[in-house]
Design a protein around this motif. Structure first.
Motif, short mmCIF file in Angstrom:
data_model
loop_
_atom_site.label_atom_id
_atom_site.label_comp_id
_atom_site.label_asym_id
_atom_site.label_seq_id
_atom_site.Cartn_x
_atom_site.Cartn_y
_atom_site.Cartn_z
N TYR A 157 0.84 -1.20 0.00
CA TYR A 157 0.00 0.00 0.00
C TYR A 157 0.88 1.25 0.00
N GLU A 158 0.34 2.30 -0.59
CA GLU A 158 1.07 3.56 -0.72
C GLU A 158 0.14 4.73 -0.43
N TYR A 159 0.54 5.58 0.50
CA TYR A 159 -0.18 6.81 0.80
C TYR A 159 0.72 7.99 0.44
N LYS A 160 0.15 8.99 -0.23
CA LYS A 160 0.89 10.20 -0.55
C LYS A 160 0.34 11.36 0.26
N MET A 161 1.25 12.19 0.79
CA MET A 161 0.85 13.34 1.60
C MET A 161 1.49 14.60 1.04
N ARG A 162 0.72 15.69 1.05
CA ARG A 162 1.19 16.97 0.53
C ARG A 162 1.45 17.94 1.68
N LEU A 163 2.53 18.73 1.53
CA LEU A 163 2.89 19.76 2.50
C LEU A 163 2.22 21.06 2.09
N VAL A 164 1.42 21.63 2.99
CA VAL A 164 0.69 22.86 2.70
C VAL A 164 1.16 23.94 3.67
N SER A 165 1.63 25.07 3.14
CA SER A 165 2.08 26.17 3.99
C SER A 165 1.79 27.49 3.29
N ALA A 166 1.34 28.48 4.08
CA ALA A 166 1.00 29.79 3.53
C ALA A 166 2.19 30.75 3.59
N HIS A 167 2.86 30.79 4.73
CA HIS A 167 3.96 31.74 4.89
C HIS A 167 5.26 31.03 5.28
N PHE A 168 5.21 30.23 6.34
CA PHE A 168 6.41 29.53 6.80
C PHE A 168 6.51 28.18 6.09
N PRO A 169 7.54 27.96 5.29
CA PRO A 169 7.67 26.66 4.60
C PRO A 169 7.99 25.54 5.58
N ILE A 170 7.30 24.42 5.45
CA ILE A 170 7.52 23.28 6.33
C ILE A 170 8.70 22.47 5.81
N ASN A 171 9.63 22.15 6.70
CA ASN A 171 10.79 21.34 6.36
C ASN A 171 10.63 19.95 6.97
N VAL A 172 10.72 18.93 6.15
CA VAL A 172 10.58 17.55 6.62
C VAL A 172 11.82 16.77 6.23
N THR A 173 12.21 15.84 7.13
CA THR A 173 13.40 15.02 6.89
C THR A 173 13.15 13.61 7.38
N PRO A 174 13.10 12.61 6.49
CA PRO A 174 13.04 11.21 6.95
C PRO A 174 14.41 10.79 7.51
N VAL A 175 14.42 10.24 8.74
CA VAL A 175 15.66 9.84 9.39
C VAL A 175 15.51 8.41 9.89
N GLU A 176 16.63 7.88 10.43
CA GLU A 176 16.67 6.54 11.01
C GLU A 176 16.15 5.48 10.02
N ASN A 177 16.77 5.47 8.86
CA ASN A 177 16.43 4.50 7.81
C ASN A 177 14.97 4.62 7.38
N ASN A 178 14.54 5.87 7.24
CA ASN A 178 13.18 6.20 6.76
C ASN A 178 12.08 5.64 7.67
N SER A 179 12.38 5.51 8.95
CA SER A 179 11.38 5.01 9.90
C SER A 179 10.85 6.11 10.81
N VAL A 180 11.43 7.31 10.75
CA VAL A 180 11.00 8.45 11.57
C VAL A 180 10.99 9.70 10.69
N LEU A 181 9.96 10.52 10.85
CA LEU A 181 9.88 11.78 10.11
C LEU A 181 10.07 12.94 11.08
N GLU A 182 11.01 13.83 10.74
CA GLU A 182 11.23 15.04 11.53
C GLU A 182 10.62 16.23 10.79
#
Length: 222
Positions: A120-145
């Protein structure tokens, strides 16, 4: 027949007693139980399904999934061999709620078979009006910061559930995340945890629409 004769003789039975008789007959009709309800699911040749005391194990090329159905009062068994092999779920003398649980069990096992064969595959979109959201997959892509949500200094860490991986999209790596896994419940719950971690507090959510939202739900390869 004796009940109908009694009701038809209205000149002999008081009106109050007639209403009681009709009401009792309708209650008995609505609580009728089915003697046996059975549904089956064909098992693909590339998948191995085993059942022991309503504990189902599904083995495929990708992974092995297990699920406990002991909370359901149903009979589960494997019938047939080869291409005619199928999972049969039955319930006896059941009411409407118990009959519905038969289809529920079949649907869960079908989702498990799809998960171990395709995923299964879920896709998620980052939505921001003024402050851009920064995301980083860490720990072998098992945690999202998640950083800089609404300009906050707080670093949000969202661990994925068992067997779930998260990564940036190859087509839109800046604004899209892809969550994959074999267990549908774990994939969808991981996506929900990400969305809930970016909930806007103490502000008008009609104006502050920043967040990470699910945009697509797919079976891999379809």
């Amino acid at each position: 027949s004796s009940l109908n004769e009694l009701i038809s003789c209205s000149f002999r039975v008081p009106m109050v007693l007639q209403k009681r008789i009709v009401l009792t007959a309708s209650i008995n009709t609505s609580t009728m139980k089915a003697i046996q309800t059975t549904q089956s699911l064909v098992i693909p040749s590339e998948v191995t399904v085993s059942v022991k005391s309503r504990f189902v194990t599904v083995k495929g090329k990708k992974e092995t999934l297990t699920r406990d159905f002991k909370h359901l009062n149903v009979d589960m068994a494997i019938h047939g061999k080869g291409e005619k092999k199928r999972l049969v779920v039955s319930v006896y003398f059941a009411n409407r709620e118990q009959i519905a649980s038969v289809r529920t069990a079949i649907s869960h096992v079908q989702n498990m078979i799809t998960g171990v064969t395709k995923g299964y595959e879920y896709k998620m979109r980052l939505v921001s009006a003024h402050f851009p959201i920064n995301v980083t997959p860490v720990e072998n892509n098992s945690v999202l910061e998640i950083r800089n949500f609404l300009g906050e200094k707080l670093v949000r860490r969202v661990p994925m559930l068992e067997g779930v991986k998260i990564d940036r999209s190859t087509t839109n790596p800046k604004d899209e995340l892809v969550i994959t896994g074999s267990n549908l419940e774990n994939v969808s719950q991981s996506a929900a945890n990400i969305k809930q971690s970016c909930a806007v507090k103490n502000k008008d959510i009609r104006k502050f629409l920043d967040g990470i939202y699910v945009s697509e739900r797919n079976v891999i390869g379809e």
